[in-house]
Design a protein around this motif. Structure first.
Motif, mmCIF file in Angstrom:
data_model
loop_
_atom_site.group_PDB
_atom_site.id
_atom_site.type_symbol
_atom_site.label_atom_id
_atom_site.label_comp_id
_atom_site.label_asym_id
_atom_site.label_seq_id
_atom_site.Cartn_x
_atom_site.Cartn_y
_atom_site.Cartn_z
ATOM 1 N N MET A 1 0.730 -0.965 0.083
ATOM 2 C CA MET A 1 -0.133 -0.052 0.216
ATOM 3 C C MET A 1 0.970 1.475 0.020
ATOM 4 O O MET A 1 1.975 1.189 0.356
ATOM 5 N N CYS B 1 1.691 4.926 1.517
ATOM 6 C CA CYS B 1 1.578 5.624 2.715
ATOM 7 C C CYS B 1 0.492 6.898 2.579
ATOM 8 O O CYS B 1 0.318 7.535 1.778
ATOM 9 N N ARG B 2 -0.118 6.911 3.491
ATOM 10 C CA ARG B 2 -1.249 8.248 3.506
ATOM 11 C C ARG B 2 -0.546 9.336 4.011
ATOM 12 O O ARG B 2 -0.394 9.605 5.155
ATOM 13 N N CYS C 1 -0.976 11.242 7.736
ATOM 14 C CA CYS C 1 -1.280 10.154 8.826
ATOM 15 C C CYS C 1 -0.513 10.404 9.987
ATOM 16 O O CYS C 1 -0.973 10.740 11.185
ATOM 17 N N GLY C 2 0.793 10.056 9.881
ATOM 18 C CA GLY C 2 1.817 10.094 11.155
ATOM 19 C C GLY C 2 1.617 9.316 12.172
ATOM 20 O O GLY C 2 2.510 9.485 12.968
ATOM 21 N N ALA C 3 0.994 8.245 11.949
ATOM 22 C CA ALA C 3 0.770 7.306 13.072
ATOM 23 C C ALA C 3 1.862 6.722 13.492
ATOM 24 O O ALA C 3 2.377 6.463 14.712
ATOM 25 N N CYS C 4 2.886 6.405 12.628
ATOM 26 C CA CYS C 4 4.278 5.687 12.782
ATOM 27 C C CYS C 4 5.269 6.562 13.272
ATOM 28 O O CYS C 4 6.359 6.385 13.693
ATOM 29 N N LEU D 1 11.056 2.397 6.597
ATOM 30 C CA LEU D 1 9.743 1.954 6.896
ATOM 31 C C LEU D 1 8.917 2.068 5.703
ATOM 32 O O LEU D 1 9.195 2.969 5.018
ATOM 33 N N ALA E 1 4.821 1.544 4.316
ATOM 34 C CA ALA E 1 3.433 1.288 4.872
ATOM 35 C C ALA E 1 3.107 -0.003 4.459
ATOM 36 O O ALA E 1 3.207 -0.904 3.530
ATOM 37 N N CYS F 1 -0.646 -0.308 9.182
ATOM 38 C CA CYS F 1 -1.117 1.193 9.058
ATOM 39 C C CYS F 1 -2.847 0.972 9.194
ATOM 40 O O CYS F 1 -3.392 2.049 8.994
ATOM 41 N N ALA G 1 -4.178 2.816 12.628
ATOM 42 C CA ALA G 1 -3.012 2.791 12.605
ATOM 43 C C ALA G 1 -2.259 2.887 14.105
ATOM 44 O O ALA G 1 -1.432 2.179 14.393
ATOM 45 N N LEU H 1 -0.424 -0.106 15.873
ATOM 46 C CA LEU H 1 1.018 0.273 16.155
ATOM 47 C C LEU H 1 1.346 0.329 17.638
ATOM 48 O O LEU H 1 2.459 -0.046 18.053
HETATM 49 S S1 SF4 Z 1 1.412 4.779 9.706
HETATM 50 FE FE1 SF4 Z 1 1.425 3.794 7.869
HETATM 51 S S2 SF4 Z 1 0.196 5.119 6.397
HETATM 52 FE FE2 SF4 Z 1 0.344 6.130 8.566
HETATM 53 S S3 SF4 Z 1 2.326 7.550 7.992
HETATM 54 FE FE3 SF4 Z 1 2.913 5.629 8.912
HETATM 55 S S4 SF4 Z 1 3.489 4.348 7.000
HETATM 56 FE FE4 SF4 Z 1 2.174 5.889 6.422
#
Ligand code: SF4
Ligand code: SF4
Length: 89
Positions: A1, A3-4, A7-10, A57, A59, A64, A71, A75
């Motif tokens: 996939m 990356c969104r 998003c920033g979750a990671c 990293l 996605a 995610c 995510a 995570l």
């Molecule tokens: S959690 Fe996944 S989708 Fe979201 S910013 Fe990180 S890599 Fe991208």
């Protein structure tokens, strides 16, 4: 996939043990990276001082999910499951 963007979750949920500009001891789990902008983009994207762990990293739907909220949950679970420490068995 893919990356969104935004998003920033990671950049929030996991801990990062290597130094990050502005966070010389790395980042604890659940804390926003100092390099994450208010709209959840990386200030260091494409820069040589972006940590190698962030460059590597990729996605993946398993981590995610479908949304940033999902995510963050996935995570955080992964962080708990891989945290070093005594085990209960
Ligand atoms: S959690 Fe996944 S989708 Fe979201 S910013 Fe990180 S890599 Fe991208
Ligand atoms: S350096 Fe950039 S990609 Fe790495 S955790 Fe911080 S904001 Fe995210």
């Amino acid at each position: 996939m893919d990356c969104r963007p935004g998003c920033g979750a990671c950049c929030i949920a996991p801990s990062i043990s290597s130094a990050i500009p502005g966070m010389p001891s790395g980042k604890p789990a659940g804390v926003r990276c100092a390099q994450l902008t208010a709209d959840n983009l990386c200030r260091l994207y494409g820069q040589p001082d972006r940590p190698a762990v962030c460059v590597r990293l990729r996605a993946d739907e398993l981590t995610c999910g479908q949304t940033a909220t999902e995510a963050l949950v996935l995570l955080a679970e992964l962080e708990r499951a891989t945290r070093p420490g005594p085990r209960s068995f």
